[in-house]
Design a protein around this motif. Structure first.
Motif, PDB file in Angstrom:
ATOM      1  N   ARG A  50       0.931  -1.120   0.043  1.00 37.32           N
ATOM      2  CA  ARG A  50       0.050  -0.083  -0.027  1.00 37.32           C
ATOM      3  C   ARG A  50       1.135   1.349   0.062  1.00 37.32           C
ATOM      4  O   ARG A  50       0.647   2.263  -0.629  1.00 37.32           O
ATOM      5  CB  ARG A  50      -0.766   0.121   1.216  1.00 37.32           C
ATOM      6  CG  ARG A  50      -2.095   0.874   1.192  1.00 37.32           C
ATOM      7  CD  ARG A  50      -2.997   1.055   2.469  1.00 37.32           C
ATOM      8  NE  ARG A  50      -3.604  -0.250   2.466  1.00 37.32           N
ATOM      9  CZ  ARG A  50      -3.567  -0.936   3.447  1.00 37.32           C
ATOM     10  NH1 ARG A  50      -3.149  -0.622   4.553  1.00 37.32           N
ATOM     11  NH2 ARG A  50      -4.329  -2.138   3.477  1.00 37.32           N
ATOM     12  N   ARG A  51       1.929   1.169   1.026  1.00 38.05           N
ATOM     13  CA  ARG A  51       2.770   2.385   0.968  1.00 38.05           C
ATOM     14  C   ARG A  51       3.301   2.800  -0.658  1.00 38.05           C
ATOM     15  O   ARG A  51       3.523   3.786  -0.800  1.00 38.05           O
ATOM     16  CB  ARG A  51       3.962   2.288   1.904  1.00 38.05           C
ATOM     17  CG  ARG A  51       3.382   2.533   3.364  1.00 38.05           C
ATOM     18  CD  ARG A  51       4.462   2.443   4.437  1.00 38.05           C
ATOM     19  NE  ARG A  51       4.142   1.874   5.569  1.00 38.05           N
ATOM     20  CZ  ARG A  51       4.704   1.060   6.343  1.00 38.05           C
ATOM     21  NH1 ARG A  51       5.860   0.545   6.007  1.00 38.05           N
ATOM     22  NH2 ARG A  51       4.378   0.654   7.519  1.00 38.05           N
TER      23      ARG A  51
ATOM     24  N   LEU B 209       1.079   4.210  -2.729  1.00 41.57           N
ATOM     25  CA  LEU B 209       0.811   5.266  -2.435  1.00 41.57           C
ATOM     26  C   LEU B 209       2.093   6.530  -2.818  1.00 41.57           C
ATOM     27  O   LEU B 209       1.695   7.549  -3.527  1.00 41.57           O
ATOM     28  CB  LEU B 209       0.664   5.893  -0.893  1.00 41.57           C
ATOM     29  CG  LEU B 209      -0.721   5.301  -0.543  1.00 41.57           C
ATOM     30  CD1 LEU B 209      -1.029   5.431   0.946  1.00 41.57           C
ATOM     31  CD2 LEU B 209      -1.731   6.246  -1.015  1.00 41.57           C
TER      32      LEU B 209
ATOM     33  N   ALA C 154       1.939   9.544  -5.622  1.00 40.44           N
ATOM     34  CA  ALA C 154       2.350  10.692  -5.393  1.00 40.44           C
ATOM     35  C   ALA C 154       3.454  11.234  -6.216  1.00 40.44           C
ATOM     36  O   ALA C 154       3.469  12.467  -6.777  1.00 40.44           O
ATOM     37  CB  ALA C 154       2.812  10.824  -3.793  1.00 40.44           C
TER      38      ALA C 154
END
Lengths: 315, 268
Positions: A18-19, A22, A26
């Motif tokens: 997930r990180r 993300l 970004a």
């Protein structure tokens, strides 16, 4: 491995994935933001147009300047069905109030050999600012080639005038030549008359009347010639006047060209000097380096060979 | 074992090649601007001298000397002073030539290399010989020999000057001996000095009546001087050939050589 531990491992992997996702999103957003900034998508702008006869010198992305500041850019250059060129320009709203409806778009070169830009020439009615889809009048600025061409065009009539005047002077049937001939003839008559007069003085006053008549005729002829000259001169003077006007106009153009390039010349000369100095330094370096140093005389003082022969002198 | 040897050989070869290349790539020491200026003036003066523009050469050598004095370049000072003396000798300004040479020989402050002092003494001898002061010439030649070491490049020149001095005293036999010694030294070192030796040998042979030797020596000297482009020497060769034909009783031939020599004198 126990089921509990397995589940914890899976959760850990899920969190890391997930990180990562993300982070990637970004970065993608940041890239998009940068592209948007670069493309002026975040700047409020107004689109205006102008039409040109041809697309020479016009290109997409070209800067649009107003009193030397960049206020927008050319967004597209396209051909219309009537074979004219439509140029779409995007102007920053920040400067819009300074550009009147009757402003002109002029294609100029920033220097003699610089980039072309579209310069907005401010109108006389700044209260009526341009708005979306306004159309400006377009004109092309004069570059060096155009100036040279216009100079040539202006010089042409001068040369023609000079040629015409020279032709008129040289033409044996021309006014001036005819006048000169007549004057010559009159002068010949006068000479004959003077001779006759001398003879008369010796032999008496027998032919005085006839000489007097001839003198009158000769004077009449001179008078007539002077009249011809009088009528010809104003025309010639007028031509000379118009030639001088043309020369003056041409000189003004040359002065303008010189003034425009005056700022560039010192920089150009300075750069040339630096270039020559660099070249000299490189050459000096090469001259001291093998194998080139063998091709040049050594940079050492050289003694002339001693000459052991002395021309004998008689004692 | 064999593979290791080859490997070592390759490394050694590479090292040698690198050393060689670094030697080739060596850059000459950087000289200061004044020094380079002086050298440039010297090179221009040399070109003027070679073209026979002696006045120009003198001016340029003076400029070079001024630069060398400003930076106390001892070699440059010696070389340019000697060159100025040489140019003035050719121009016939013997007093000025002597002054330059004396400035060098009497300079106690600067230590000049012996070869320069020997050259100056030889020039002095030549100047005195030109003035027909044979004793002074002999004296200065002795000083030149004393300054000149074993590997001095002036032995051939000194032998030529001595040959001329003894010829001046009328001793043609000794002159011939010195001339032969000079020719042997100069044959492989300097074509100009070898031609000088041949000319002196021919003059001595003329005095001794050995005309055939003189003829061949003069012809050889003439060829050499023509190849070197030295008009004054060519003229000397032609005048000696004229003397030879006079001595042989061939006045027509002698006149022809004199005419050729005269044309060289009047050449622009």
């Amino acid at each position: 491995m126990k089921p509990n531990q397995f589940n914890q491992g899976l959760q850990h992997i899920e969190q890391r994935t997930r990180r990562f996702m993300l982070g990637a999103a970004a970065v993608l957003l940041l890239a998009l933001l940068l592209i948007a900034v670069k493309q002026d998508y975040l700047v409020r702008s107004t689109t205006i147009y102008f039409f040109a006869n041809n697309a020479q010198g016009l290109s997409r992305g070209m800067a649009v300047k107003f009193i030397g500041f960049k206020v927008g850019s050319v967004k597209s250059v396209s051909m219309e069905p009537n074979a004219t060129v439509r140029v779409r320009v995007s102007l920053d709203d920040e400067y819009l109030h300074l550009i009147g409806q009757d402003a002109k778009a002029r294609l100029i070169k920033e220097a003699l050999v610089g980039e072309s830009v579209v310069e907005i020439i401010p109108g006389t009615q700044p209260v009526q600012a341009v708005k979306e889809n306004s159309v400006l009048v377009f004109e092309r600025g004069q570059d060096a080639a155009t100036l040279a061409e216009s100079l040539a065009l202006q010089l042409e009539p001068i040369l023609n005038d000079i040629r015409e005047i020279t032709g008129s002077i040289k033409n044996p049937e021309g006014d001036l030549q005819r006048t000169l001939k007549n004057l010559n003839q009159a002068s010949g008559d006068m000479q004959v008359m003077v001779k006759q007069f001398t003879r008369l003085a010796v032999s008496g006053n027998q032919t005085l009347d006839s000489t007097s008549g001839k003198l009158n005729r000769a004077l009449d002829s001179v008078n007539a010639n002077l009249q011809v000259l009088d009528s010809t001169l104003p025309g010639l003077l007028q031509k000379a006047d118009s030639s001088l006007d043309n020369v003056q106009a041409a000189t003004a153009d040359i002065k303008l060209m010189t003034t425009e390039s005056a700022g560039e010349l010192p920089v150009f000369i300075h750069n040339t000097n630096a270039l020559v100095q660099d070249g000299q330094d490189m050459l000096d370096g090469a001259k001291r380096t093998w194998p080139f140093r063998n091709f040049f005389p050594k940079a050492e003082p050289e003694l002339l060979p001693v000459d052991g022969y002395v021309t004998p002198t008689k004692p | 074992m064999s593979a290791t040897t080859i490997h070592l050989r390759q490394i050694l070869f590479l090292l040698c090649a690198l050393c060689g290349l670094s030697g080739c790539g060596q850059v000459e020491p950087v000289r200061n601007a004044k020094q380079l200026h002086a050298v440039e003036y010297g090179q221009r003066a040399l070109r003027a001298f070679q073209l026979g523009n002696y006045e120009t050469a003198e001016n340029l050598y003076q400029q070079a000397l001024r630069r060398d004095v400003e930076i106390e370049n001892i070699d440059g000072i010696a070389v340019n002073t000697l060159n100025l003396a040489r140019v003035n000798r050719i121009l016939g300004r013997t007093a000025r030539a002597h002054a330059y040479l004396d400035a060098l020989l009497q300079d106690d402050a600067l230590q000049y290399a012996p070869v320069y002092l020997a050259t100056a003494a030889t020039e002095k001898a030549a100047l005195y010989l030109q003035a027909n002061d044979l004793a002074a010439a002999e004296s200065w030649l002795g000083k030149a020999e004393a300054s000149c070491g074993d590997d001095c490049p002036l032995h051939g020149v000194i032998a030529n000057v001595r040959s001329a001095i003894v010829l001046g005293t009328g001793d043609a036999v000794s002159s011939l001996a010195w001339g032969e010694r000079a020719a042997a030294v100069n044959r492989n070192t300097s074509r100009m000095e070898y031609a000088n030796s041949l000319r002196l040998l021919a003059a001595a042979n003329l005095s001794l009546g050995q005309f055939e030797n003189a003829r061949s020596q003069l012809n050889e000297a003439l060829d050499l001087d023509k190849s070197l482009g030295l008009p004054l020497k060519i003229r000397e060769d032609l005048l000696l050939l004229a003397r030879l034909h006079d001595a042989l009783g061939q006045p027509q031939q002698a006149k022809r050589y004199q005419e050729r020599a005269a044309r060289l004198s009047s050449a622009p």
